[in-house]
Design an enzyme around this catalytic site. Structure first.
Site, short mmCIF file in Angstrom:
data_model
loop_
_atom_site.label_atom_id
_atom_site.label_comp_id
_atom_site.label_asym_id
_atom_site.label_seq_id
_atom_site.Cartn_x
_atom_site.Cartn_y
_atom_site.Cartn_z
N GLY A 7 0.84 -1.21 0.00
CA GLY A 7 0.00 0.00 0.00
C GLY A 7 0.86 1.24 0.00
N GLY A 9 1.32 4.42 -0.87
CA GLY A 9 0.81 5.73 -1.28
C GLY A 9 1.76 6.76 -0.69
N GLY A 12 3.66 5.09 2.79
CA GLY A 12 4.43 3.91 2.41
C GLY A 12 5.56 4.25 1.45
N ALA A 123 3.54 12.82 5.19
CA ALA A 123 3.87 12.49 3.81
C ALA A 123 2.73 12.88 2.89
CB ALA A 123 4.13 10.99 3.68
N LYS A 179 -2.05 7.16 19.96
CA LYS A 179 -2.08 7.58 18.54
C LYS A 179 -3.53 7.75 18.07
CE LYS A 179 -0.34 8.78 14.64
NZ LYS A 179 -0.17 8.05 13.43
N ASN A 197 -2.17 21.09 10.38
CA ASN A 197 -2.12 20.65 11.78
C ASN A 197 -1.79 21.81 12.74
OD1 ASN A 197 -2.55 18.17 10.68
ND2 ASN A 197 -0.57 17.29 11.22
N SER A 249 -3.61 13.29 6.99
CA SER A 249 -4.03 12.39 5.91
C SER A 249 -5.54 12.52 5.66
CB SER A 249 -3.64 10.95 6.23
OG SER A 249 -4.11 10.56 7.49
N GLU A 261 -10.93 7.95 6.73
CA GLU A 261 -10.82 6.85 7.70
C GLU A 261 -11.70 7.11 8.92
OE1 GLU A 261 -6.54 4.89 7.22
OE2 GLU A 261 -6.39 7.00 7.75
N1 LIG Z 1 0.19 10.56 5.02
C1 LIG Z 1 0.58 10.79 6.25
O1 LIG Z 1 1.21 11.83 6.52
C2 LIG Z 1 0.32 9.80 7.33
C3 LIG Z 1 -0.54 8.73 7.14
N2 LIG Z 1 -0.77 7.84 8.16
C4 LIG Z 1 -1.67 6.71 7.97
O2 LIG Z 1 -1.05 5.82 7.06
C5 LIG Z 1 -2.04 5.17 6.26
C6 LIG Z 1 -1.76 5.48 4.80
O3 LIG Z 1 -1.93 6.87 4.62
P1 LIG Z 1 -1.52 7.59 3.26
O4 LIG Z 1 -0.22 7.06 2.81
O5 LIG Z 1 -1.68 9.03 3.48
O6 LIG Z 1 -2.67 7.07 2.28
P2 LIG Z 1 -2.60 6.84 0.70
O7 LIG Z 1 -4.01 6.70 0.24
O8 LIG Z 1 -1.73 7.88 0.07
O9 LIG Z 1 -1.84 5.45 0.56
C7 LIG Z 1 -2.45 4.19 0.67
C8 LIG Z 1 -2.15 3.50 -0.62
O10 LIG Z 1 -2.44 2.12 -0.52
C9 LIG Z 1 -2.73 1.70 -1.83
N3 LIG Z 1 -3.37 0.39 -1.80
C10 LIG Z 1 -4.42 -0.03 -1.06
N4 LIG Z 1 -4.70 -1.32 -1.33
C11 LIG Z 1 -3.80 -1.72 -2.27
C12 LIG Z 1 -3.59 -2.94 -2.96
N5 LIG Z 1 -4.36 -4.02 -2.76
N6 LIG Z 1 -2.57 -3.01 -3.87
C13 LIG Z 1 -1.79 -1.93 -4.09
N7 LIG Z 1 -1.94 -0.74 -3.45
C14 LIG Z 1 -2.94 -0.64 -2.56
C15 LIG Z 1 -3.64 2.80 -2.37
O11 LIG Z 1 -3.69 2.77 -3.78
C16 LIG Z 1 -2.93 4.04 -1.83
O12 LIG Z 1 -2.04 4.56 -2.78
C17 LIG Z 1 -3.39 5.70 6.74
O13 LIG Z 1 -3.91 4.84 7.72
C18 LIG Z 1 -3.02 7.05 7.34
O14 LIG Z 1 -3.96 7.47 8.29
C19 LIG Z 1 -0.11 7.93 9.35
C20 LIG Z 1 0.77 8.96 9.58
C21 LIG Z 1 1.01 10.00 8.61
C1 LIG Z 2 0.44 12.26 12.81
C2 LIG Z 2 -0.57 12.78 11.82
C3 LIG Z 2 -1.61 13.59 12.53
C4 LIG Z 2 0.25 13.66 10.94
O1 LIG Z 2 -0.50 14.53 10.19
C5 LIG Z 2 -1.23 11.63 11.14
O2 LIG Z 2 -1.20 10.54 11.64
C6 LIG Z 2 -2.05 11.78 9.90
O3 LIG Z 2 -1.99 12.81 9.22
O4 LIG Z 2 -2.78 10.81 9.62
#
Ligand SMILES: NC(=O)C1=CN([C@@H]2O[C@H](COP(=O)(O)OP(=O)(O)OC[C@H]3O[C@@H](n4cnc5c(N)ncnc54)[C@H](O)[C@@H]3O)[C@@H](O)[C@H]2O)C=CC1
Ligand SMILES: CC(C)(CO)C(=O)C(=O)O
Length: 300
Positions: A7, A9, A12, A123, A179, A197, A249, A261
């Site tokens: 995953g 995105g 990741g 990210a 968290k 934020n 996010s 989410e």
């Molecule tokens: N973006 C951020 O700054 C932060 C995100 N998070 C958490 O991390 C998680 C991911 O967030 P983001 O990266 O922002 O979301 P995102 O939507 O950018 O990334 C998730 C990715 O997973 C991919 N995906 C899902 N199922 C798939 C599959 N079967 N095969 C291939 N790809 C697949 C999607 O296409 C998408 O690109 C969420 O739970 C978010 O809340 C946590 C901390 C910071």
């Molecule tokens: C830590 C934080 C709040 C960073 O923005 C996050 O987890 C998110 O955006 O999903």
């Protein structure tokens, strides 16, 4: 280490891209991102800078998913599918960095191979093949039930080898709920108010975020996890300060017209609270408003 990021995105790609400097990394992503990485590599920009060439695939084989470590970085609502896909291979250890209490969905498919994880890095995907680091945070990994763990130490050491700030945490149950309190406060409020934020440093948005975090701490205690109200509030304030320029996010989802989410964050606090008779009026309101937006705001 042989590492799969399932995953890839925003989060990741950032974490996987940084790990690819020192480890053999396969990103499981979707096109056009995967195609661009496979052709031209992955650019990490913003607060960190790297150009790397991890493997990238949209259709991993069981052999691709047989690795030392699989990181799950899908949205919470895709965790069940991620768990099923990973179970078709043989990852030695699986660790979720997604928000929400997603590990349970992975345990159903992968049993005791699952470690808990949390990340406060920021990210954003700039476009295919490029991810921007909007905040250098910290990653924690540890056993779902808590306690010292050699395998969590090994994972943390591999992350540190690539310059990521990562620690093994023997108190992961508490950290997961902390968290969740941070996300219940920051993500829901920034998404609804459409602010970065850092805007939560000031009242009145800060007070709403604090109330959501306090309610989450109450639910955590009802679940047997020792998280004080003040600690949940302090965690919100720390992450707000550390990621002030970050668009959470959930805000990114709302701006993109994507599903949020809400079920795994505000909704999970409400549901678990209801199961224990703990009132969660702020999270209930935030969840209702987010779902009202989702009802006609989702465009993709
Ligand atoms: N973006 C951020 O700054 C932060 C995100 N998070 C958490 O991390 C998680 C991911 O967030 P983001 O990266 O922002 O979301 P995102 O939507 O950018 O990334 C998730 C990715 O997973 C991919 N995906 C899902 N199922 C798939 C599959 N079967 N095969 C291939 N790809 C697949 C999607 O296409 C998408 O690109 C969420 O739970 C978010 O809340 C946590 C901390 C910071
Ligand atoms: C830590 C934080 C709040 C960073 O923005 C996050 O987890 C998110 O955006 O999903």
């Amino acid at each position: 280490m042989d590492i799969v990021v399932f995953g890839a995105g925003a989060l990741g790609s950032l974490v996987g891209g940084l790990l690819a400097r020192d480890h053999h990394v396969t990103l499981v992503a979707r096109d056009p991102h995967a195609r661009r990485i496979a052709g031209q590599g992955l650019q990490v920009s913003g607060e960190l800078d790297a150009h790397v060439r991890p493997r990238a695939t949209t259709a991993p084989t069981p052999a691709d998913l047989t690795c030392d470590l699989a990181l799950v970085t899908t949205k919470a609502y895709d965790a069940v599918e991620a768990g099923r896909a990973l179970a078709s291979g043989d990852p030695a250890v699986v660790c979720s960095l997604s928000n929400g209490l997603t590990e349970e969905a992975l345990v159903a498919e992968l049993g005791d191979r699952v470690l808990a994880g949390s990340a406060t890095y920021g990210a954003e995907l700039v476009g295919p093949g490029e991810v921007r680091c909007t905040g250098v945070g910290r990653i924690h990994v540890g056993e779902l039930g808590g306690g010292d763990s050699e395998r969590a130490e090994r994972v943390a050491a591999a992350f540190r080898e690539s310059g990521l700030d990562c620690e093994a945490d023997p108190e992961m149950p508490r950290r997961r709920w902390e968290k969740l309190a941070v996300n219940a406060g920051i993500n829901a409020v920034t998404a609804l108010a459409r602010v970065e934020n850092g805007a939560l440093a000031d009242a009145p948005a800060r007070d709403v975020a604090h109330r959501a975090a306090r309610e989450t701490a109450r639910v955590a205690r009802a679940e047997g996890v020792d998280l004080a109200d003040d600690d949940a509030v302090a965690a919100v304030d720390t992450v707000v300060a550390e990621t002030a320029a970050n668009r959470s996010s959930m805000l990114q989802d709302v701006l993109d017209g994507s599903r949020t989410e809400v079920d795994a964050i505000s909704g999970a606090v409400v549901d678990r609270g209801a199961a224990h008779g703990v009132a969660t009026p702020t999270n209930r309101t935030l969840a209702a408003l987010l779902r009202a937006w989702e009802a006609d705001g989702i465009t993709e």
